[in-house]
Design an enzyme around this catalytic site. Structure first.
Site, short mmCIF file in Angstrom:
data_model
loop_
_atom_site.label_atom_id
_atom_site.label_comp_id
_atom_site.label_asym_id
_atom_site.label_seq_id
_atom_site.Cartn_x
_atom_site.Cartn_y
_atom_site.Cartn_z
CB CYS A 400 -59.03 10.57 15.24
SG CYS A 400 -58.22 11.74 16.23
NE ARG A 429 -57.63 15.30 24.41
CZ ARG A 429 -57.66 16.02 23.34
NH1 ARG A 429 -57.08 17.03 23.59
NH2 ARG A 429 -58.11 15.73 22.36
CD GLN A 447 -62.26 17.09 20.44
OE1 GLN A 447 -62.27 15.62 20.03
NE2 GLN A 447 -60.85 17.47 20.36
CG ASP A 449 -63.52 15.47 16.70
OD1 ASP A 449 -63.15 16.05 15.71
OD2 ASP A 449 -63.13 14.37 17.16
CG HIS A 451 -62.19 12.25 12.27
ND1 HIS A 451 -62.74 12.17 13.52
CD2 HIS A 451 -60.75 12.81 12.53
CE1 HIS A 451 -62.12 12.48 14.40
NE2 HIS A 451 -60.91 13.11 13.97
CE LYS A 534 -51.07 23.66 14.63
NZ LYS A 534 -51.18 23.03 16.09
CG HIS A 580 -57.89 15.12 12.71
ND1 HIS A 580 -58.04 14.10 13.44
CD2 HIS A 580 -56.74 14.52 11.73
CE1 HIS A 580 -57.05 13.21 13.16
NE2 HIS A 580 -56.22 13.60 12.12
ZN LIG Z 1 -59.22 13.61 15.07
#
Ligand SMILES: [Zn+2]
Ligand SMILES: [Zn+2]
Length: 720
Positions: A400, A429, A447, A449, A451, A534, A580
């Site tokens: 992000c 992580r 991910q 991912d 945004h 979320k 996200h």
């Molecule tokens: Zn994010």
């Protein structure tokens, strides 16, 4: 007078405090007989529990009214069965010391210490089960008794089990004012265990049970403490349910992605590279690439822009985003800049000081840490400014902040909104080594991912867009059994960032979006992040196991932290909202789940190898090569097996490798320009198909991303 409100809203009045069992009996004799426990004002309790005050009471039976199995009943059964198993093992191994035995989602375990080194083995399961069957047949009641803490501690002290003393101590620290025991039968005479309960009324109510497996564990999970043996078992209300469960366990073992991943050579984990770090082999990479291409194409249709960002970023970035140092327990340690590190070494800096300077702790305090560590300081003024924080980098735990910086890199007008930035972004992580598991719990993962930087009035529509993408992808993969959880604010929470009115709108948007999916969803107050509501996705695989995949999250916080803005129609700066979304979580986890979902038999479009051409003999080699070339020209991943083995042997190998289609060709096929088609999982030959039709059929099946055997596939065209 005690007023009991039942689940249907009716009220029963009792002259004096009834037990939960008496409440059941007052409803009906049948219920009294089938009752296992009760929920009193939400708390699960024994049937023998007296209800002193007005309360809402629901009687727990093995099945809910709608016929589904009651999780409360399973909890009671398993916890009770753990006691029975512990008693049985103590009968067979009198010196065994009991540590802790909780029920789990589908089983229970009991941690035990076998002090004289003679540890039970799988060979003992039958004997243990026979002993358990005896205890169950005796149908002894579970009898609770309590003691004041001091007396209880004295009793435990006399009995001499440090494990039970420690359990009691923790109960006291958690606020218990009494200690409770459950005797299996009569207190003082029969077997008993320190226990909070609750339990089923008697051992005879445990319908079916099984000792499952052994594992080793440590007291409190600490390798420096006693090494324990964890004995797993399970219990169900009926034999049929137990058998069904055992079948599913076997099926789960057959589908284990760690085993299949190795067998099908999809991925590798190498000690020297590091635990939890996935090496994608060529075959696994094909699966991942196909998924990424598929998801990427859908994202382009929805107006996303692809971006790339590096695997690290400066600590300042994560201090601004709030990911560091607050979450550093779950991150790899920071990487200091080389020059700083050298200067710190020269000035005799301790590790504690280094960490403090990286964390951004006041430099004076960092110096104090160093002095406390008793370091010899060699001219620190000369080498290192004592007031300077140390900069460094972090392996990125999140994409992000990078995406926020891309958004901030150019001005935006309200007309360009939303800006949707997508990246298959790899993050790192720190997971404890005990938590790592194949592809599904790892230390580095990519991910899916993205945004979305949106105007306040666009939140609802964009959340909906995120969900529609998920729907398309799940449908294509045949994962039709999934549900969503909508995480909302705590009703009385003050820890949330952002305007409550905007929160109301965003929560409503998430709810509405979840409803449009047409799948079950639950609202979970208190499960929102502090920065926004979320939506989580939980998918059920073909054998009924639930997998939590990814999320869509609305975020009011990061745009503030990075001071993001766009120019509104009033020409003034306005704050965007960030969404996200990584609906499949990570490529690693998703592929791991897919391997288990398909048991390694991917649909043709995803499979690393799609067609294997099998010439019957040398005579049909040229025709086989012609077919191979035609398939490759259409982009089909095909190979030909020119080996000298008999074709039956070649078929066996291709079947083991789970190749969706085999094209068997002999001289007669060549003459007639046909192929004999075999499909994965189908014992017999499907039949003959003209050369061109086969090539076109396979290519079409791949292009349309059809599931194996679905209408429109080559296999389905044979009606099999
Ligand atoms: Zn994010
Ligand atoms: Zn217990």
């Amino acid at each position: 007078m005690v007023r009991i409100t039942l689940p249907d809203g009716s009220v029963k009045e009792f002259a004096s405090a009834p037990t939960a069992g008496e409440v059941a009996a007052s409803i009906g004799a049948g219920l009294a007989k089938s009752a296992l426990g009760a929920r009193v004002d939400g708390e699960l309790v024994d049937l023998a529990q007296r209800i002193e005050r007005d309360a809402k009471v629901a009687i727990v039976t093995a099945k809910n009214r709608d016929g589904t199995v009651s999780p409360d009943a399973l909890y009671l059964l398993r916890h009770s069965c753990a006691h029975v198993m512990a008693e049985a093992i103590q009968r067979l191994f009198p010196s065994v010391q009991l540590v802790y035995g909780p029920p789990l989602e589908t089983s229970f375990y009991y941690d035990m210490l076998f002090p004289d080194g003679k540890i039970m083995s799988a060979d003992d399961f039958e004997k243990v089960e026979a002993e358990m069957a005896r205890i169950v047949a005796e149908n002894r009641p579970f009898t609770r008794y309590e003691m004041p803490v001091a007396d209880g501690m004295a009793k435990l002290g006399k009995e001499g089990s440090k494990f039970k003393l420690d359990n009691a101590q923790r109960a006291v620290e958690a606020g218990s004012t009494t200690l409770s025991w459950y005797a299996t039968g009569e207190p003082g005479k029969d077997w008993e265990d320190l226990c909070r309960g609750p339990h089923v009324p008697s051992t005879g109510r445990i319908g079916a049970f099984k000792v499952l497996s052994l594992a080793s564990s440590y007291w409190k999970g600490d390798e420096k403490l006693d090494r324990l043996t964890r004995v797993y078992g399970t219990a169900f209300a009926t034999k049929e349910e137990l058998e069904q469960h055992v079948r599913l366990q076997e099926e789960a073992r057959r589908r284990d992605h760690r085993v299949l991943g190795k067998q099908l050579r999809l991925f590798h984990i190498d000690e020297m590279v590091g635990q939890g770090l996935i090496l994608w082999t060529p075959k696994g990479s094909i699966v991942r690439n196909e998924l990424q291409n598929f998801i990427g194409a859908e994202l382009r249709k929805q107006g996303y822009h692809q971006v790339f960002t590096p695997h690290i970023g400066k600590l300042d970035l994560y201090k601004t985003s709030g990911h560091f140092p607050y979450y550093k327990e779950s991150q790899f340690p920071a990487i200091p800049e080389g020059d700083d590190l050298a200067a710190l070494c020269d000035s005799g800096c301790s590790c504690a000081e280094l960490v403090a300077r990286l964390d951004g702790v006041a430099p004076q305090f960092a110096r104090e840490l160093n002095e406390r560590a008793g370091r010899e300081v060699i001219g620190p003024e000369r080498v290192m400014d004592p007031n300077r924080l140390v900069n460094g980098f972090l392996l990125k735990p999140m994409n992000c902040p990078h995406h926020a910086k891309i958004f901030a890199s150019e001005p935006h007008s309200y007309r360009d909104m939303p800006v949707r930035l997508a990246e298959f972004g790899t993050v790192y992580r720190w997971e404890q080594s005990g938590e790592l598991n194949g592809m599904t719990r790892v230390r580095g993962f990519t991910q899916d991912d993205a945004h979305l930087f949106v105007r306040e009035d666009q939140v609802a529509e964009e959340v909906l867009g995120c969900l529609s993408l998920v729907k398309i992808i799940f449908a294509t993969l045949g994962m039709n059994d999934y549900r969503v959880r909508v995480g909302l604010r705590d009703p009385d929470g003050s820890k949330y960032v952002g305007d409550p009115a905007n929160w109301d709108k965003a929560e409503q948007a998430c709810r509405d979006a979840a409803k449009t999916l047409g799948v079950p969803f639950s609202e979970e107050p208190g499960e929102a992040a502090f920065y926004g509501p979320k939506i989580d996705f939980v998918v059920k695989d073909v054998i009924g196991r639930s997998w939590q995949l990814g999320t869509v999250q609305v975020d009011y916080n990061l745009p503030i932290r990075f001071d993001l803005s766009y120019a509104g129609p009033d020409n003034r700066p306005h704050r965007p909202v960030m969404i996200h979304r990584a609906p499949f979580g990570s490529m690693e986890r998703f592929c791991g789940v897919l391997i288990e979902h398909f048991a390694g038999a991917f649909p043709c479009w995803l499979n690393p190898e799609q067609v294997r051409v099998l010439p019957i003999s040398e005579k049909s080699a040229a025709y086989a090569d012609e077919l191979l070339a035609a398939l490759k020209a259409r982009g089909v991943r095909a190979t030909v097996d020119h080996g000298n083995e008999r074709v039956q042997a070649k078929i066996k190998v291709a079947a083991e490798e789970k190749i969706p289609y085999m094209a068997v060709v002999g001289p007669r096929d060549a003459e007639n320009r046909v192929v004999s088609v075999r499909a994965r999982g189908v014992e017999a030959n499907l039949g003959e198909m003209p050369f061109d039709a086969f090539v076109a059929g396979v290519a079409d099946e791949i292009e349309r991303r059809l599931l194996s055997g679905a209408p429109g596939t080559v296999q389905a065209s044979f009606g099999k």
